[in-house]
Design an enzyme around this catalytic site. Structure first.
Site, PDB file in Angstrom:
ATOM      1  N   CYS A 104      40.325  47.874  38.008  1.00  0.00           N
ATOM      2  CA  CYS A 104      41.020  48.719  38.971  1.00  0.00           C
ATOM      3  C   CYS A 104      40.872  48.289  40.438  1.00  0.00           C
ATOM      4  CB  CYS A 104      40.577  50.169  38.767  1.00  0.00           C
ATOM      5  SG  CYS A 104      41.739  51.389  39.442  1.00  0.00           S
ATOM      6  N   GLU A 111      41.001  51.786  32.102  1.00  0.00           N
ATOM      7  CA  GLU A 111      39.685  52.071  32.684  1.00  0.00           C
ATOM      8  C   GLU A 111      39.203  53.451  32.228  1.00  0.00           C
ATOM      9  OE1 GLU A 111      37.755  52.312  37.202  1.00  0.00           O
ATOM     10  OE2 GLU A 111      39.890  52.681  36.912  1.00  0.00           O
ATOM     11  N   LYS A 139      31.859  46.957  37.060  1.00  0.00           N
ATOM     12  CA  LYS A 139      32.794  46.975  38.191  1.00  0.00           C
ATOM     13  C   LYS A 139      32.083  46.646  39.503  1.00  0.00           C
ATOM     14  CE  LYS A 139      36.360  50.082  40.087  1.00  0.00           C
ATOM     15  NZ  LYS A 139      36.886  51.472  39.987  1.00  0.00           N
TER      16      LYS A 139
END
Length: 262
Positions: free
Chosen positions: A142, A42, A108
């Protein structure tokens, strides 16, 4: 049917795009095993920074151009997330680039409010499931790992799984590494898929240590790869037939609850 994936677990240089592109160039050039997908962590060009106003690039920025050049020259798919500025907003965006230059992206969905990510970035609202060599890959970032509904496998009309591989790129701190390892394994078991988690190592600019703990887990929850603390470049071949045999022998997905994310 198989797919070869290379994981790069690296110590990201804090907020230094040029240094990171240089180090990842060297690491990719060192790969001698034939591979088809290269996975970076990331925010691989900057670290998990809350300075997008200063560091974010456009989709024509140097980091995206570097990914494009690398994919074409190495004839591989390359993926990882970057901070991207677009129409006055900033995104933690996972970019997926094919060897022919075509690309897709995933913004995300779950922003890490504990670190004020939600104060600097805009959340995405659409999943990206890429396809390569007969494999379908659900691409996530994540903190998404903590929210199983967003990753939940749903069968298609012909009762085939929605995807075969669930992939996470991360900057996940060592102090919560037990959760990282546990949740990666849980996502593999509950979704009957391979899970690939690629994390960074080392201290970031806020003094937070990352132990890496990048992992590959199969649909039974068995660990096929795990590396803690050190930088590492690891290549693994995932087999579609063995995955299908697992699903056929224990067909749990057909009993799952149906639902729709709005």
């Amino acid at each position: 049917m198989s797919l070869t994936i290379t994981i790069i677990q690296a110590d990201i240089v804090w907020e230094n795009i040029d240094a990171n592109l240089e180090q990842f160039t060297q690491k990719i050039n060192s790969i001698t095993t034939k591979t088809e997908v290269i996975v970076l962590p990331e925010m691989f060009s900057t670290g998990f920074s809350m300075q997008p106003e200063k560091l974010a690039e456009t989709m024509d920025g140097k980091a995206v151009r570097w990914m494009l050049k690398t994919a074409i020259e190495k004839r591989v798919i390359i993926t990882g997330s970057l901070m991207i500025g677009e129409s006055g907003r900033y995104y933690n965006r996972l970019i997926w680039i094919l060897p022919n230059g075509q690309m897709g992206y995933y913004d995300k969905r779950h922003l890490f409010g504990y670190a004020n990510e939600d104060q600097h970035y805009t959340a995405g609202n659409k999943r990206l499931i890429a396809q390569v060599k007969g494999f379908k890959i659900n691409l996530q970032i994540c903190y998404d790992l903590r929210f199983p509904v967003w990753a939940r496998q749903q069968a298609n009309k012909d009762e085939t799984p929605e995807y075969d591989i669930l992939l996470y790129v991360a900057n996940w701190p060592e102090k919560r590494s037990h959760a990282w390892k546990t949740l990666l394994t849980a996502r593999a078991i509950e979704n009957q898929c391979y899970v690939v988690g690629v994390n960074r190592v080392g201290k970031d600019g806020n003094g937070i240590y990352h132990s890496g703990d990048s992992m590959v887990v199969n649909a039974l929850g068995e660990t096929l790869y795990h590396k803690a603390d050190d930088e590492d470049i690891f290549t693994i071949t995932l087999d579609k037939e063995s995955l299908e045999k697992t699903i056929a022998s224990i067909p749990f997905l057909k009993d799952a609850d149906g639902f729709k994310i709005l």
